[in-house]
Motif scaffolding. Structure first.
Motif, PDB file in Angstrom:
ATOM      1  N   SER A  92     -17.961  -7.891   0.814  1.00 19.06           N
ATOM      2  CA  SER A  92     -19.265  -8.224   1.372  1.00 19.06           C
ATOM      3  C   SER A  92     -19.754  -7.178   2.363  1.00 19.06           C
ATOM      4  N   SER A  93     -18.840  -6.336   2.870  1.00 19.81           N
ATOM      5  CA  SER A  93     -19.216  -5.244   3.781  1.00 19.81           C
ATOM      6  C   SER A  93     -18.239  -4.099   3.594  1.00 19.81           C
ATOM      7  N   GLU A  94     -18.530  -2.965   4.205  1.00 18.23           N
ATOM      8  CA  GLU A  94     -17.626  -1.809   4.103  1.00 18.23           C
ATOM      9  C   GLU A  94     -16.332  -2.034   4.876  1.00 18.23           C
ATOM     10  N   ILE A 129      24.689  -1.394 -24.790  1.00 17.53           N
ATOM     11  CA  ILE A 129      24.166  -2.603 -24.151  1.00 17.53           C
ATOM     12  C   ILE A 129      22.697  -2.733 -24.512  1.00 17.53           C
ATOM     13  N   HIS A 130      22.323  -3.892 -25.001  1.00 20.85           N
ATOM     14  CA  HIS A 130      20.938  -4.201 -25.343  1.00 20.85           C
ATOM     15  C   HIS A 130      20.530  -5.448 -24.555  1.00 20.85           C
ATOM     16  N   THR A 131      19.419  -5.371 -23.876  1.00 19.85           N
ATOM     17  CA  THR A 131      18.906  -6.505 -23.098  1.00 19.85           C
ATOM     18  C   THR A 131      17.713  -7.092 -23.825  1.00 19.85           C
ATOM     19  N   ASP A 132      17.660  -8.418 -23.895  1.00 15.61           N
ATOM     20  CA  ASP A 132      16.510  -9.096 -24.504  1.00 15.61           C
ATOM     21  C   ASP A 132      15.219  -8.683 -23.807  1.00 15.61           C
ATOM     22  N   ALA A 133      14.113  -8.827 -24.506  1.00 18.14           N
ATOM     23  CA  ALA A 133      12.807  -8.551 -23.910  1.00 18.14           C
ATOM     24  C   ALA A 133      12.596  -9.470 -22.709  1.00 18.14           C
ATOM     25  N   ILE A 134      11.921  -8.952 -21.704  1.00 17.35           N
ATOM     26  CA  ILE A 134      11.682  -9.681 -20.466  1.00 17.35           C
ATOM     27  C   ILE A 134      10.178  -9.760 -20.236  1.00 17.35           C
ATOM     28  N   ASP A 135       9.665 -10.969 -19.957  1.00 20.64           N
ATOM     29  CA  ASP A 135       8.251 -11.172 -19.640  1.00 20.64           C
ATOM     30  C   ASP A 135       8.129 -11.559 -18.172  1.00 20.64           C
ATOM     31  N   LEU A 136       7.254 -10.862 -17.450  1.00 17.80           N
ATOM     32  CA  LEU A 136       7.035 -11.103 -16.026  1.00 17.80           C
ATOM     33  C   LEU A 136       5.571 -11.433 -15.789  1.00 17.80           C
ATOM     34  N   HIS A 137       5.315 -12.379 -14.888  1.00 15.85           N
ATOM     35  CA  HIS A 137       3.943 -12.752 -14.514  1.00 15.85           C
ATOM     36  C   HIS A 137       3.819 -12.668 -12.997  1.00 15.85           C
ATOM     37  N   ASP A 138       2.754 -12.053 -12.505  1.00 14.27           N
ATOM     38  CA  ASP A 138       2.485 -11.956 -11.066  1.00 14.27           C
ATOM     39  C   ASP A 138       1.076 -12.449 -10.779  1.00 14.27           C
ATOM     40  N   PHE A 139       0.939 -13.244  -9.734  1.00 14.77           N
ATOM     41  CA  PHE A 139      -0.360 -13.636  -9.192  1.00 14.77           C
ATOM     42  C   PHE A 139      -0.379 -13.121  -7.766  1.00 14.77           C
ATOM     43  N   PHE A 140      -1.472 -12.487  -7.357  1.00 17.28           N
ATOM     44  CA  PHE A 140      -1.479 -11.885  -6.026  1.00 17.28           C
ATOM     45  C   PHE A 140      -2.867 -11.911  -5.411  1.00 17.28           C
ATOM     46  N   THR A 141      -2.874 -11.799  -4.093  1.00 20.91           N
ATOM     47  CA  THR A 141      -4.118 -11.681  -3.339  1.00 20.91           C
ATOM     48  C   THR A 141      -3.883 -10.708  -2.188  1.00 20.91           C
ATOM     49  N   GLN A 142      -4.950 -10.044  -1.788  1.00 20.04           N
ATOM     50  CA  GLN A 142      -4.859  -9.081  -0.688  1.00 20.04           C
ATOM     51  C   GLN A 142      -6.176  -9.096   0.074  1.00 20.04           C
ATOM     52  N   TRP A 143      -6.074  -9.146   1.385  1.00 19.98           N
ATOM     53  CA  TRP A 143      -7.262  -9.087   2.237  1.00 19.98           C
ATOM     54  C   TRP A 143      -7.100  -7.901   3.166  1.00 19.98           C
ATOM     55  N   GLN A 144      -8.168  -7.132   3.329  1.00 14.83           N
ATOM     56  CA  GLN A 144      -8.102  -6.001   4.247  1.00 14.83           C
ATOM     57  C   GLN A 144      -9.335  -5.989   5.143  1.00 14.83           C
ATOM     58  N   GLN A 145      -9.099  -5.595   6.389  1.00 10.36           N
ATOM     59  CA  GLN A 145     -10.152  -5.548   7.406  1.00 10.36           C
ATOM     60  C   GLN A 145     -10.016  -4.244   8.166  1.00 10.36           C
ATOM     61  N   ALA A 146     -11.097  -3.482   8.263  1.00 11.51           N
ATOM     62  CA  ALA A 146     -11.094  -2.263   9.064  1.00 11.51           C
ATOM     63  C   ALA A 146     -11.220  -2.672  10.533  1.00 11.51           C
ATOM     64  N   LEU A 147     -10.320  -2.156  11.377  1.00 12.35           N
ATOM     65  CA  LEU A 147     -10.362  -2.460  12.806  1.00 12.35           C
ATOM     66  C   LEU A 147     -11.075  -1.366  13.584  1.00 12.35           C
ATOM     67  N   THR A 148     -10.791  -0.119  13.250  1.00 13.17           N
ATOM     68  CA  THR A 148     -11.471   1.047  13.816  1.00 13.17           C
ATOM     69  C   THR A 148     -11.645   2.045  12.679  1.00 13.17           C
ATOM     70  N   ASP A 149     -12.101   3.246  13.001  1.00 13.98           N
ATOM     71  CA  ASP A 149     -12.214   4.291  11.979  1.00 13.98           C
ATOM     72  C   ASP A 149     -10.844   4.716  11.442  1.00 13.98           C
ATOM     73  N   GLN A 150      -9.795   4.570  12.249  1.00 15.54           N
ATOM     74  CA  GLN A 150      -8.462   5.011  11.851  1.00 15.54           C
ATOM     75  C   GLN A 150      -7.495   3.871  11.556  1.00 15.54           C
ATOM     76  N   TRP A 151      -7.771   2.663  11.982  1.00 17.09           N
ATOM     77  CA  TRP A 151      -6.839   1.557  11.846  1.00 17.09           C
ATOM     78  C   TRP A 151      -7.440   0.432  11.025  1.00 17.09           C
ATOM     79  N   GLY A 152      -6.581  -0.207  10.256  1.00 15.86           N
ATOM     80  CA  GLY A 152      -6.998  -1.351   9.473  1.00 15.86           C
ATOM     81  C   GLY A 152      -5.862  -2.356   9.362  1.00 15.86           C
ATOM     82  N   LEU A 153      -6.194  -3.559   8.984  1.00 17.37           N
ATOM     83  CA  LEU A 153      -5.222  -4.617   8.798  1.00 17.37           C
ATOM     84  C   LEU A 153      -5.253  -5.040   7.331  1.00 17.37           C
ATOM     85  N   VAL A 154      -4.078  -5.094   6.698  1.00 17.18           N
ATOM     86  CA  VAL A 154      -3.963  -5.507   5.300  1.00 17.18           C
ATOM     87  C   VAL A 154      -2.930  -6.632   5.239  1.00 17.18           C
ATOM     88  N   VAL A 155      -3.317  -7.761   4.629  1.00 12.39           N
ATOM     89  CA  VAL A 155      -2.438  -8.911   4.469  1.00 12.39           C
ATOM     90  C   VAL A 155      -2.457  -9.291   2.995  1.00 12.39           C
TER      91      VAL A 155
END
Length: 185
Positions: A92-94, A129-155
């Motif tokens: 919604s903003s830079e 050695i042969h390993t069976d096929a492996i299926d992986l699923h990931d769900f993720f979210t990330q929020w980032q906020q600029a604090l100053t021109d040089q610093w930011g917060l990422v969660v």
């Protein structure tokens, strides 16, 4: 916007499994990867990014010389990967952005072949050695906020769903018999 990439990389590295080191031992690593990516703006605040990746890795330690000149060996490993990722990005903003995403990864063709042998009588130790096929699923979210021109917060948070069990099959080609089957958790 569509983007496609293809790459192939092959390298050789000297290794030193002996005392004194012998430079004739080479580790060979070859990788190819192709990817297809699509990016689109849904409106002023939302955009989406979709990517598909195919890759294959080969690793080989050929003709390894050990402490004795009559003892030699090799090891080969390989695997293939298919990966799909979908991201939705809200900005919604830079200064601030939120990303929601899903990733599916399919690993297959996972092999490991090793042989240690005496030059004359034949193979001492050999296994596949042969390993069976492996299926992986990931769900993720990330929020980032600029604090100053040089610093930011990422969660961020990530939930990964891994297989509860997969089989690892070991085979001894010299004895022409299975060595064992392991369910790995």
């Amino acid at each position: 916007n569509w983007m496609m990439t293809m790459s192939y990389q092959a390298n050789e590295y000297p290794i030193y499994p002996t005392l004194p080191p012998i430079r004739d031992n080479l580790l060979q690593l070859a990788t190819w990867q192709s990817s297809l990516q699509y990016k689109s703006d849904l409106n002023n605040d939302w955009r989406t990014q979709t990517s598909l990746i195919l890759s294959e890795d080969h690793y080989e330690l050929a003709d390894a010389s050990f402490l004795s000149t009559s003892l030699t060996g090799y090891q080969k490993q390989q695997s293939s990967r298919l990966e799909f990722e979908q991201n939705w990005i809200y900005q919604s903003s830079e200064d601030q952005a939120l990303m929601l995403g899903y990733r599916y990864q399919h690993l297959n063709d996972i092999h490991n072949n090793s042989v240690i042998s005496l030059i004359n009588p034949g193979d001492l130790i050999s296994f596949h050695i042969h390993t069976d096929a492996i299926d992986l699923h990931d769900f993720f979210t990330q929020w980032q906020q600029a604090l100053t021109d040089q610093w930011g917060l990422v969660v961020g948070l990530r939930y990964s769903q891994l297989p509860e069990y997969f089989r690892v099959n070991e085979f001894n080609p010299i004895a022409s018999m299975p060595v064992g089957e392991t369910k790995t958790k």
